[in-house]
Write a protein that holds these residues in place. Structure first.
Motif, short mmCIF file in Angstrom:
data_model
loop_
_atom_site.label_atom_id
_atom_site.label_comp_id
_atom_site.label_asym_id
_atom_site.label_seq_id
_atom_site.Cartn_x
_atom_site.Cartn_y
_atom_site.Cartn_z
N PRO A 154 0.84 -0.75 -0.32
CA PRO A 154 -0.17 0.44 0.45
C PRO A 154 1.11 1.28 0.14
O PRO A 154 1.78 1.37 0.95
N SER A 155 0.24 2.15 -1.39
CA SER A 155 1.14 3.14 -1.10
C SER A 155 0.63 4.42 -1.87
O SER A 155 0.07 4.08 -2.94
N ALA A 156 1.21 5.60 -1.89
CA ALA A 156 0.83 6.43 -3.06
C ALA A 156 0.75 5.91 -4.20
O ALA A 156 0.17 6.85 -5.29
N MET A 157 2.14 5.08 -5.21
CA MET A 157 2.10 4.50 -6.02
C MET A 157 1.77 3.41 -6.54
O MET A 157 1.87 2.49 -5.53
N GLY A 158 0.87 2.95 -7.22
CA GLY A 158 0.39 1.38 -7.19
C GLY A 158 1.13 1.03 -7.46
O GLY A 158 0.78 -0.77 -7.22
N LEU A 183 11.61 3.88 -0.68
CA LEU A 183 11.86 3.37 0.61
C LEU A 183 11.34 2.36 1.85
O LEU A 183 12.62 1.26 2.17
N VAL A 184 10.29 2.39 2.01
CA VAL A 184 9.60 0.63 2.63
C VAL A 184 9.60 -0.30 1.96
O VAL A 184 9.80 -1.63 2.47
N ALA A 185 9.22 0.11 0.58
CA ALA A 185 9.09 -1.10 -0.15
C ALA A 185 10.25 -1.95 -0.50
O ALA A 185 10.64 -2.83 -0.10
N THR A 186 11.50 -0.91 -0.40
CA THR A 186 12.70 -1.08 -0.42
C THR A 186 13.37 -2.43 1.11
O THR A 186 13.82 -2.89 0.78
N LEU A 187 13.17 -1.80 1.86
CA LEU A 187 13.15 -2.31 3.13
C LEU A 187 12.41 -3.72 3.20
O LEU A 187 12.84 -4.91 3.70
N LEU A 188 11.11 -3.46 2.54
CA LEU A 188 10.29 -4.95 2.52
C LEU A 188 10.78 -6.06 1.78
O LEU A 188 10.53 -7.21 1.84
N ASN A 189 11.30 -5.51 0.91
CA ASN A 189 11.96 -6.42 -0.47
C ASN A 189 12.65 -7.08 0.00
O ASN A 189 13.23 -8.23 -0.31
#
Length: 161
Positions: A25-29, A132-138
């Motif tokens: 979930p983010s501002a970018m789909g 940054l959150v997506a990068t950390l999760l991946n």
């Protein structure tokens, strides 16, 4: 050997596509777990092939989201290719901490930087936390799974000899 390499590349690219459907979930789909399989592929594939899997994964993830950034996804796909190729070289050289630091810095902070100039500073600041959150999760998922995969692969290879 070439067929095995191509098959593994296709398999990891397909897993990237599946990861691309697991959205963050983010501002970018288009943020998703599409990078995890590409990061995992470095344990089994040469850098170039891991980069190809990452590129295909990003394109599929963006397509699934409806290409929210339009033609800029080409830039992102090229960035993903370069980042995963370098990550793979660091992995193969045994630089465990450096490869994760590089990936987080490159994917989470440097890759979005062109959008500061191409779109606007406000867009860059707006997307940076999500990326940054997506990068950390991946990174976290891949960091846990890569050692386990390597152990399984080592065991299987030993059993086949």
């Amino acid at each position: 050997m070439k067929l095995q390499r191509l098959t593994l590349t296709a398999l990891f690219a397909a897993m990237c596509v599946i990861g691309g459907m697991i959205k963050i979930p983010s501002a970018m789909g288009s943020l998703a777990l599409d990078t995890v399989p590409a990061l995992l592929s470095v344990a089994f594939l040469p850098p170039l092939f891991s980069g190809i899997a990452a590129t295909l994964g990003h394109v599929a993830s963006a397509m699934y989201a409806g290409f929210p950034m339009g033609p800029f996804h080409v830039l992102v796909a090229l960035e993903m290719f370069a980042i995963v190729v370098i990550f793979s070289y660091l992995h193969k050289a045994g630089y465990t901490l450096m490869k994760w630091g590089f990936f987080i810095l490159a994917n989470g902070l440097l890759a979005p930087l062109p959008f500061y100039f191409l779109v606007s500073p406000a867009f860059f600041v707006g997307i940076l936390p999500s990326i940054l959150v997506a990068t950390l999760l991946n990174s976290a998922v891949a960091a846990v799974v890569i050692p386990a995969l390597q152990q399984v692969a080592k065991g299987r290879m030993g059993a086949l000899r």
